[in-house]
Scaffold this motif. Structure first.
Motif, PDB file in Angstrom:
ATOM      1  N   HIS A  10      32.384  17.848 -52.646  1.00 45.51           N
ATOM      2  CA  HIS A  10      32.773  19.207 -52.272  1.00 45.51           C
ATOM      3  C   HIS A  10      33.550  19.899 -53.392  1.00 45.51           C
ATOM      4  O   HIS A  10      34.098  19.256 -54.288  1.00 45.51           O
ATOM      5  CB  HIS A  10      33.623  19.183 -50.991  1.00 45.51           C
ATOM      6  N   THR A  13      39.631  22.219 -52.967  1.00 46.26           N
ATOM      7  CA  THR A  13      40.255  22.741 -51.753  1.00 46.26           C
ATOM      8  C   THR A  13      41.725  23.074 -52.021  1.00 46.26           C
ATOM      9  O   THR A  13      42.272  22.735 -53.072  1.00 46.26           O
ATOM     10  CB  THR A  13      40.208  21.703 -50.608  1.00 46.26           C
ATOM     11  N   ARG A  14      42.340  23.695 -51.042  1.00 49.23           N
ATOM     12  CA  ARG A  14      43.766  24.022 -51.156  1.00 49.23           C
ATOM     13  C   ARG A  14      44.595  22.747 -51.330  1.00 49.23           C
ATOM     14  O   ARG A  14      45.564  22.725 -52.081  1.00 49.23           O
ATOM     15  CB  ARG A  14      44.214  24.785 -49.915  1.00 49.23           C
ATOM     16  N   GLN A  22      43.954  13.925 -48.965  1.00 46.09           N
ATOM     17  CA  GLN A  22      43.016  14.597 -48.076  1.00 46.09           C
ATOM     18  C   GLN A  22      41.894  13.634 -47.722  1.00 46.09           C
ATOM     19  O   GLN A  22      40.989  13.402 -48.510  1.00 46.09           O
ATOM     20  CB  GLN A  22      42.466  15.830 -48.804  1.00 46.09           C
ATOM     21  N   ASP A  26      41.658  18.277 -43.285  1.00 45.17           N
ATOM     22  CA  ASP A  26      40.778  19.175 -44.020  1.00 45.17           C
ATOM     23  C   ASP A  26      41.564  20.372 -44.531  1.00 45.17           C
ATOM     24  O   ASP A  26      42.611  20.725 -43.983  1.00 45.17           O
ATOM     25  CB  ASP A  26      39.654  19.655 -43.097  1.00 45.17           C
ATOM     26  N   PRO A  28      40.679  24.389 -46.601  1.00 47.95           N
ATOM     27  CA  PRO A  28      39.593  25.275 -47.028  1.00 47.95           C
ATOM     28  C   PRO A  28      39.354  25.233 -48.527  1.00 47.95           C
ATOM     29  O   PRO A  28      40.242  24.879 -49.304  1.00 47.95           O
ATOM     30  CB  PRO A  28      40.084  26.659 -46.590  1.00 47.95           C
ATOM     31  N   LEU A  29      38.149  25.617 -48.919  1.00 50.01           N
ATOM     32  CA  LEU A  29      37.843  25.736 -50.337  1.00 50.01           C
ATOM     33  C   LEU A  29      38.678  26.853 -50.946  1.00 50.01           C
ATOM     34  O   LEU A  29      38.908  27.888 -50.319  1.00 50.01           O
ATOM     35  CB  LEU A  29      36.366  26.077 -50.547  1.00 50.01           C
ATOM     36  N   THR A  30      39.129  26.646 -52.175  1.00 52.74           N
ATOM     37  CA  THR A  30      39.777  27.714 -52.929  1.00 52.74           C
ATOM     38  C   THR A  30      38.680  28.602 -53.527  1.00 52.74           C
ATOM     39  O   THR A  30      37.490  28.254 -53.493  1.00 52.74           O
ATOM     40  CB  THR A  30      40.632  27.133 -54.066  1.00 52.74           C
ATOM     41  N   GLY A  33      36.976  26.558 -55.953  1.00 55.78           N
ATOM     42  CA  GLY A  33      36.045  25.630 -55.313  1.00 55.78           C
ATOM     43  C   GLY A  33      34.722  26.299 -54.978  1.00 55.78           C
ATOM     44  O   GLY A  33      33.645  25.701 -55.115  1.00 55.78           O
ATOM     45  N   ARG A  61      35.094  21.269 -45.568  1.00 52.90           N
ATOM     46  CA  ARG A  61      35.047  21.478 -47.017  1.00 52.90           C
ATOM     47  C   ARG A  61      33.685  21.076 -47.575  1.00 52.90           C
ATOM     48  O   ARG A  61      33.242  21.617 -48.590  1.00 52.90           O
ATOM     49  CB  ARG A  61      36.185  20.733 -47.722  1.00 52.90           C
ATOM     50  N   THR A  65      30.849  23.905 -48.840  1.00 52.56           N
ATOM     51  CA  THR A  65      30.267  23.735 -50.175  1.00 52.56           C
ATOM     52  C   THR A  65      28.751  23.755 -50.096  1.00 52.56           C
ATOM     53  O   THR A  65      28.079  24.449 -50.868  1.00 52.56           O
ATOM     54  CB  THR A  65      30.739  22.398 -50.801  1.00 52.56           C
ATOM     55  N   ASN A 165      35.425  17.620 -58.685  1.00 54.98           N
ATOM     56  CA  ASN A 165      34.897  18.485 -57.635  1.00 54.98           C
ATOM     57  C   ASN A 165      33.509  18.968 -58.042  1.00 54.98           C
ATOM     58  O   ASN A 165      33.291  19.373 -59.188  1.00 54.98           O
ATOM     59  CB  ASN A 165      35.819  19.679 -57.391  1.00 54.98           C
TER      60      ASN A 165
END
Length: 197
Positions: A10, A13-14, A22, A26, A28-30, A33, A61, A65, A165
């Protein structure tokens, strides 16, 4: 008959950004990301790689993705989730023990053993590869990708196994011998991410 398996980690993420552990929790994607996922999409397109089966972890995540990489329908599988780190979930990464202690360490704190993760991941991937298709995209986690690689190569999981990532690990699968073979690991060049904004 030979089939292809592409395992994709993925995007950032934050929690990745904030260096938090992690696993089953979970984040979220930045924005970075999301841009990483678009670069992975371009990698597949540039190399003429198409899929006729798409699967992912049940963590958002991964599905987030995946939806940036392809618009194909997909199936989410709990067995493809990251390792459960128990009480370490969401804690600072500096609390993570050395990887040599991973095999049974987290089970003492409500998490999983490395053996449990390997068993569920390997079984699910084998099951998917026996279905009717020739090219599979599996969007999952860095730990899962390292564990599968270590299982196949007969090696210990190591921190230094590069799995950034949106890294891609490519495998061949022979349906006659039921054997996987590692082809390559691709860690993308994200040096131009700022231009993607």
């Amino acid at each position: 008959m030979r089939k292809k398996l592409y395992m994709l980690r993925h995007g950032q993420t934050r929690f990745n950004e904030r260096h938090r552990i992690q696993g089953w929790c979970d984040a979220p994607l930045t924005e970075q990301g999301k841009r990483q996922a678009k670069i992975a999409k371009r990698y597949f397109a540039k190399n003429g790689i198409a899929f006729d089966r798409v699967v992912c972890s049940t963590s958002e995540r991964c599905s987030d993705t995946l939806e940036l990489v392809t618009d194909l329908p997909y199936t989410r599988h709990h067995a493809l989730k990251e390792m459960d780190f128990g009480e370490f979930e969401g804690q600072p990464e500096c609390l993570m023990p050395p990887v040599e202690l991973f095999p049974a360490y987290f089970a003492r704190y409500g998490g999983e053993t490395l053996e449990q993760v390997e068993a569920r991941v390997v079984a699910k991937i084998k099951e998917v590869m026996e279905e009717e298709h020739t090219s599979v995209l599996c969007v999952t986690h860095g730990g899962v990708m390292r564990i599968f690689y270590a299982w196949l190569m007969g090696a210990k999981m190591r921190d230094e196994q590069d799995c950034d990532n949106c890294a891609v690990f490519e495998y061949d699968y022979d349906t006659d011998t039921k054997a996987f073979s590692f082809v390559q690991a691709v860690n993308h060049d994200f040096s131009g991410l700022e231009e993607e904004a």
